[in-house]
Write an enzyme that holds these catalytic residues in place. Sequence first.
Site, PDB file in Angstrom:
ATOM      1  N   THR A   1       0.816  -1.219   0.000  1.00 57.37           N
ATOM      2  CA  THR A   1       0.000   0.000   0.000  1.00 57.37           C
ATOM      3  C   THR A   1       0.852   1.272   0.000  1.00 57.37           C
ATOM      4  O   THR A   1       0.455   2.278  -0.584  1.00 57.37           O
ATOM      5  CB  THR A   1      -0.954   0.010   1.211  1.00 57.37           C
TER       6      THR A   1
ATOM      7  N   GLU B   1      -3.468  -5.617  -2.905  1.00 57.60           N
ATOM      8  CA  GLU B   1      -2.703  -4.659  -2.119  1.00 57.60           C
ATOM      9  C   GLU B   1      -2.404  -5.289  -0.758  1.00 57.60           C
ATOM     10  O   GLU B   1      -3.315  -5.728  -0.047  1.00 57.60           O
ATOM     11  CB  GLU B   1      -3.491  -3.360  -1.899  1.00 57.60           C
TER      12      GLU B   1
HETATM   13 ZN   LIG Z   1       1.551  -0.884  -6.498  1.00 53.52          ZN
END
Ligand SMILES: [Zn+2]
Length: 246
Positions: free
Chosen positions: A34, A97
């Site tokens: 992230t 993510e």
């Molecule tokens: Zn990325």
Amino acid sequence: MSFRADSPTVKNVVPSPNHDARTSRIDILLLHYTGMQTAAEALARLTDKEAKVSSHYFVNEDGRIDQLVPEARRAWHAGEASWKGAVDINARSIGIEVVNPGHQYGYRDFPDVQIDAVIALCRDILARRHIRRERVLAHSDVAPTRKDDPGEKFPWARLAAAGIGLWVEPSPIVGGRTLSANDKGTDVEQLQKQLARFGYGIEVSRFYEDKTRSVVTAFQRHFRPERVDGLADPSTIATLRRLLTR
Ligand SMILES: [Zn+2]
């Protein structure tokens, strides 16, 4: 709008408005970190209409998995990118993510419980979608001049041991002829051709310019994480060759 999670590993559906129609078949699984100070901040951004970014999945440090976008839709996580000549990476990928502040805010080890969750999620996706092993990639692989994530602390070897992604034990770091900035000639050309054949978006210029350095750096972050310096040393070159001829 809420939707039904695609994976039984998902704890919560947190819908993001940032997606549109896919224009390709899914054949890449793309891993990110992230890169923000907190998970809450990252989740807020990935679900903010104004930010125009998203991912399909979001894996918290405690292992909880959120789904933000249905797999059937194109999420907006890769940006300008390429792999094996294809450029609309969002259209053909599922994006995950993984929460970590990243290089900018105190890059740290990914907790085991978080990686266990990533592995469970990837295994589930790979079992449902026919994604080839060598197409489980880092964001830095498809956007080497812009992105560093998920970075050299991401445990690709552990994932590979669970059947996810391509991995060979990196060749040991030893002395010897090393290609670096401003080198030119046949050896550079050979290296660039091999990186391009592997999938990286790289021009065969015979000149070790910034772009080549970025691609070598991305390769090292993923496949030879012990030393990430953008120099094509014998270990880097041998590891690349072994991946190509595995
Ligand atoms: Zn990325």
